[in-house]
Design an enzyme around this catalytic site. Structure first.
Site, short mmCIF file in Angstrom:
data_model
loop_
_atom_site.label_atom_id
_atom_site.label_comp_id
_atom_site.label_asym_id
_atom_site.label_seq_id
_atom_site.Cartn_x
_atom_site.Cartn_y
_atom_site.Cartn_z
N HIS A 42 0.85 -1.20 0.00
CA HIS A 42 0.00 0.00 0.00
C HIS A 42 0.88 1.24 0.00
CE1 HIS A 42 1.24 -0.47 4.17
NE2 HIS A 42 1.18 0.85 4.21
N HIS A 124 5.59 6.45 -0.61
CA HIS A 124 6.35 5.23 -0.90
C HIS A 124 5.50 3.99 -0.62
CE1 HIS A 124 6.76 5.72 3.43
NE2 HIS A 124 6.87 4.40 3.48
O1 3AM Z 1 4.40 0.77 5.26
P1 3AM Z 1 4.53 2.25 5.36
O2 3AM Z 1 5.93 2.71 5.47
O3 3AM Z 1 3.75 2.97 4.33
O4 3AM Z 1 5.43 2.42 8.78
C1 3AM Z 1 4.04 2.27 8.98
C2 3AM Z 1 3.31 1.94 7.70
O5 3AM Z 1 3.82 2.75 6.69
C3 3AM Z 1 3.45 3.60 9.33
O6 3AM Z 1 2.08 3.45 9.03
C4 3AM Z 1 1.91 2.49 7.99
C5 3AM Z 1 0.91 1.46 8.36
O7 3AM Z 1 1.34 0.77 9.51
N1 3AM Z 1 3.65 3.96 10.72
C6 3AM Z 1 3.66 3.12 11.78
N2 3AM Z 1 3.90 3.82 12.91
C7 3AM Z 1 4.06 5.12 12.54
C8 3AM Z 1 4.33 6.32 13.23
N3 3AM Z 1 4.47 6.35 14.57
C9 3AM Z 1 3.91 5.19 11.13
N4 3AM Z 1 4.01 6.34 10.47
C10 3AM Z 1 4.29 7.47 11.19
N5 3AM Z 1 4.43 7.45 12.52
#
Ligand code: 3AM
Length: 185
Positions: A42, A124
């Protein structure tokens, strides 16, 4: 009711998921990192964190009123963030529609108490996690394009040692009006 860990994101068409998974297997060795499951690929628009049901309802109402145009995403960039251990795919130039959509959702989330990272938005798709060692990235020259007709709210749920993403709701983006296209050309 308990809080839920939520995020807004764009999901990938099934065919694109399969293509990316095949390309990833051919491009990165198994030891490079933990592959994200095809169905979980995603592009995050806004991470909300743990959200109470009332806030979730309000943010969903606001999301349903968003009137942003559809856009195409061209995946032609890849990178490695060693600290969070992420290998990703992205775009050299993010489409304006994507940036506007993310910016709206982030602003609405912030106004409802969901902390937003001060880091600039870097769209990304995470391909590998736990990629903390150096990784050889593929040379540029690859590119995939897909149409984005909608965005969704996902719940991130952890059980039996696995994180799964569940789609809670989706909203269509505004289709391009063919008359508007003709009159602007
Ligand atoms: O897979 P991506 O990088 O798009 O990294 C987590 C994931 O992103 C991000 O939210 C998405 C779904 O879990 N994520 C998790 N914790 C986070 C945080 N504290 C976060 N993004 C920003 N701050």
């Amino acid at each position: 009711m308990a809080t839920q860990r939520l995020f807004f994101a764009i999901s990938l068409p099934d065919a694109m998921q399969q293509q990316l998974v095949r390309w990833r297997a051919d491009t990165f060795p198994a030891e490079a990192g933990q592959p994200v499951a095809a169905a979980s690929l995603h592009l995050t628009l806004a991470f909300l964190g743990e959200v109470a049901p009332e806030t979730s309802r309000r943010l969903q109402t606001l999301a349903s009123r968003i009137d942003q145009p559809v856009f195409d995403l061209e995946l032609n960039d890849a990178g490695h963030w060693p600290r969070p251990g992420v290998v990703w795919l992205g775009c050299q130039r993010a489409p304006r529609g994507l940036l506007q959509l993310a910016s709206l959702l982030r602003a609405q989330a912030a106004r409802h108490g969901c902390h937003q990272s001060p880091q600039p938005f870097h769209p990304h798709i995470t391909l590998l996690r736990q990629a903390t060692q150096p990784v050889a990235l593929p040379p540029r020259g690859f590119h995939w394009r897909f149409h984005v007709p909608a965005f969704s709210l996902f719940a991130s749920e952890y059980s039996r040692g696995r994180t799964r993403y569940r789609t809670l709701a989706s909203w269509p983006l505004r289709s391009q009006d063919p008359h508007a296209l003709l009159s602007s050309s």
